[in-house]
Design a protein around this motif. Structure first.
Motif, mmCIF file in Angstrom:
data_model
loop_
_atom_site.group_PDB
_atom_site.id
_atom_site.type_symbol
_atom_site.label_atom_id
_atom_site.label_comp_id
_atom_site.label_asym_id
_atom_site.label_seq_id
_atom_site.Cartn_x
_atom_site.Cartn_y
_atom_site.Cartn_z
ATOM 1 N N CYS A 287 0.847 -1.193 0.000
ATOM 2 C CA CYS A 287 0.000 0.000 0.000
ATOM 3 C C CYS A 287 0.877 1.235 0.000
ATOM 4 O O CYS A 287 1.762 1.380 0.845
ATOM 5 C CB CYS A 287 -0.910 -0.002 1.231
ATOM 6 S SG CYS A 287 -1.870 1.521 1.423
ATOM 7 N N HIS A 290 1.209 3.123 3.349
ATOM 8 C CA HIS A 290 1.592 2.463 4.599
ATOM 9 C C HIS A 290 2.694 3.180 5.395
ATOM 10 O O HIS A 290 2.662 3.149 6.631
ATOM 11 C CB HIS A 290 1.955 0.987 4.354
ATOM 12 C CG HIS A 290 3.367 0.745 3.936
ATOM 13 N ND1 HIS A 290 3.725 0.450 2.627
ATOM 14 C CD2 HIS A 290 4.536 0.732 4.645
ATOM 15 C CE1 HIS A 290 5.037 0.272 2.559
ATOM 16 N NE2 HIS A 290 5.546 0.442 3.752
ATOM 17 N N CYS A 293 0.812 5.555 7.636
ATOM 18 C CA CYS A 293 -0.419 5.042 8.229
ATOM 19 C C CYS A 293 -0.160 4.456 9.615
ATOM 20 O O CYS A 293 0.686 3.572 9.778
ATOM 21 C CB CYS A 293 -1.028 3.980 7.320
ATOM 22 S SG CYS A 293 -2.571 3.279 7.948
ATOM 23 N N ALA A 296 -1.024 0.537 9.857
ATOM 24 C CA ALA A 296 -0.394 -0.406 8.930
ATOM 25 C C ALA A 296 0.100 -1.671 9.631
ATOM 26 O O ALA A 296 0.633 -1.624 10.749
ATOM 27 C CB ALA A 296 0.759 0.278 8.203
ATOM 28 N N CYS A 300 0.129 -4.811 4.761
ATOM 29 C CA CYS A 300 0.091 -3.522 4.058
ATOM 30 C C CYS A 300 1.419 -3.222 3.383
ATOM 31 O O CYS A 300 1.461 -2.574 2.329
ATOM 32 C CB CYS A 300 -0.262 -2.394 5.027
ATOM 33 S SG CYS A 300 -1.814 -2.614 5.923
ATOM 34 N N ARG A 301 2.501 -3.670 3.968
ATOM 35 C CA ARG A 301 3.836 -3.420 3.418
ATOM 36 C C ARG A 301 4.175 -4.362 2.275
ATOM 37 O O ARG A 301 5.067 -4.070 1.467
ATOM 38 C CB ARG A 301 4.882 -3.544 4.520
ATOM 39 C CG ARG A 301 4.684 -2.565 5.675
ATOM 40 C CD ARG A 301 5.719 -2.762 6.790
ATOM 41 N NE ARG A 301 5.494 -1.834 7.898
ATOM 42 C CZ ARG A 301 4.711 -2.074 8.934
ATOM 43 N NH1 ARG A 301 4.089 -3.257 9.018
ATOM 44 N NH2 ARG A 301 4.538 -1.181 9.882
ATOM 45 N N SER A 304 -0.295 -4.824 -2.375
ATOM 46 C CA SER A 304 -1.044 -3.622 -2.754
ATOM 47 C C SER A 304 -2.535 -3.941 -2.723
ATOM 48 O O SER A 304 -2.986 -4.888 -3.384
ATOM 49 C CB SER A 304 -0.632 -3.167 -4.149
ATOM 50 O OG SER A 304 -1.353 -2.022 -4.543
ATOM 51 N N CYS A 317 -7.998 -0.754 0.887
ATOM 52 C CA CYS A 317 -7.340 -0.865 2.191
ATOM 53 C C CYS A 317 -7.574 -2.260 2.754
ATOM 54 O O CYS A 317 -8.716 -2.743 2.767
ATOM 55 C CB CYS A 317 -7.874 0.196 3.152
ATOM 56 S SG CYS A 317 -7.146 0.129 4.805
#
Length: 333
Positions: A287, A290, A293, A296, A300-301, A304, A317
């Protein structure tokens, strides 16, 4: 507002090949617009809002790489022949630019510039009829003494009056679609309200679809019917205005809304989103939001997120269903 789809954009991507790198400026944008509908596109500077709309208008360099689909009343705009696009631009779709002073030619009178927009798409009209139509347009956008103003140059107009001239040019041929790229940025608050009210009236009167690019969430709350939130070249949330303000589902949207000052609230520092948005060359894996965020997680890391349906909204999300309750800032907007 009609139920007929005016503009349908699907997986639109825009990239630039530079000497330094291949740059993905817009990464799979999807949205639709109905006749007579007003939608807004919001996001920080550099999120890809203007590039997306300029791609639809064919106003990017020829070397730009554009893929995906964008249909205006069924006519595909991506890959269309330049002559055909020129025929559509100004007659079926028009754009209102951010700075009216640079959008107007300083060495031509206002009348000449409005008449040019009419003449290009109405070759059978007489010069008398074109001039009369130009004066009617200036009157329609509330410019006083249009006959006198026709002979003046842009520098003789105030900022608000210049923006009205740009709007007059945009609506000269009653287009189906108007794209307004931050049309009130350089104007004072009173003039901003007048310009936005004028645009809203014109859209409802002519059943014209309007895409409004803006940073002002107050404008979004009072004018738009639906919103697309962009971050790092992608849409991260799409929702109706009511759903977006009452129940934002993406952490980035919550950050934007949380930065609004409270009315009659406790005096203190405004809430900000930590860090800075990435450049197109430095978009992280997973994302794109992230690094900024607070919610996160490892997923998320690594992955996508796709734009998926969550309640009445579409959200990109992994945690959209698990965020804590949010206090609506609608009154602040």
């Amino acid at each position: 507002m009609s139920d007929a789809v005016l503009l349908e954009v699907r997986d639109l991507k825009v990239a630039f090949d530079t000497p330094e790198a291949h740059v993905d400026a817009v990464r799979g944008v999807t949205f639709s617009l109905r006749k007579g509908e007003i939608i807004s596109v919001v996001g920080e500077s550099g999120s890809g809002k203007s590039v997306t709309m300029r791609a639809l208008m064919g106003l990017l360099p020829q070397s730009t790489l554009i893929s995906g689909s964008a249909k205006l009343l069924g006519t595909e705009l991506v890959g269309i022949a330049p002559k055909e696009l020129q025929r559509l631009r100004g007659s079926r779709m028009a754009m209102i630019f951010q700075d009216p002073l640079t959008a107007l030619n300083p060495v031509l009178t206002v009348g000449d510039q409005v008449m040019e927009a009419i003449r290009i798409h109405n070759s059978a009209m007489s010069d008398t009829d074109i001039r009369r139509r130009a004066m009617d347009l200036l009157a329609e956008v509330a410019i006083p003494f249009p006959e006198k103003r026709m002979e003046q140059y842009p520098h003789e107009f105030s900022g608000g009056m210049r923006q009205r001239v740009v709007i007059a040019i945009a609506i000269a041929n009653k287009p189906d679609l108007i794209i307004a790229d931050e049309p009130t940025t350089a104007l004072d608050v009173t003039v901003q309200a007048q310009i936005l009210e004028l645009l809203e009236q014109l859209c409802h009167r002519n059943n014209t679809g309007l895409v409004l690019i803006t940073h002002d969430l107050g404008v979004v709350a009072g004018m738009a019917e639906a919103v697309s939130v962009m971050y790092a070249g992608s849409v991260v949330e799409q929702a109706s205005v009511d759903d977006l303000f009452d129940n934002p589902a993406h952490p980035y949207t919550r950050g934007l809304l949380g930065s609004l000052p409270e009315i009659n609230g406790e005096i203190g520092r405004l809430t900000d989103i930590g860090g800075a948005p990435p450049t197109p060359q430095t978009i992280p894996n997973g994302c794109a939001f992230h690094p900024r965020c607070s919610f996160a997680i490892e997923k998320c890391r690594a992955l996508s997120p796709l734009l998926t349906k969550v309640g009445n909204s579409a959200v990109a999300c992994h945690l959209a269903n698990g965020l804590p309750a949010y206090r609506s800032p609608r009154k602040a907007a």
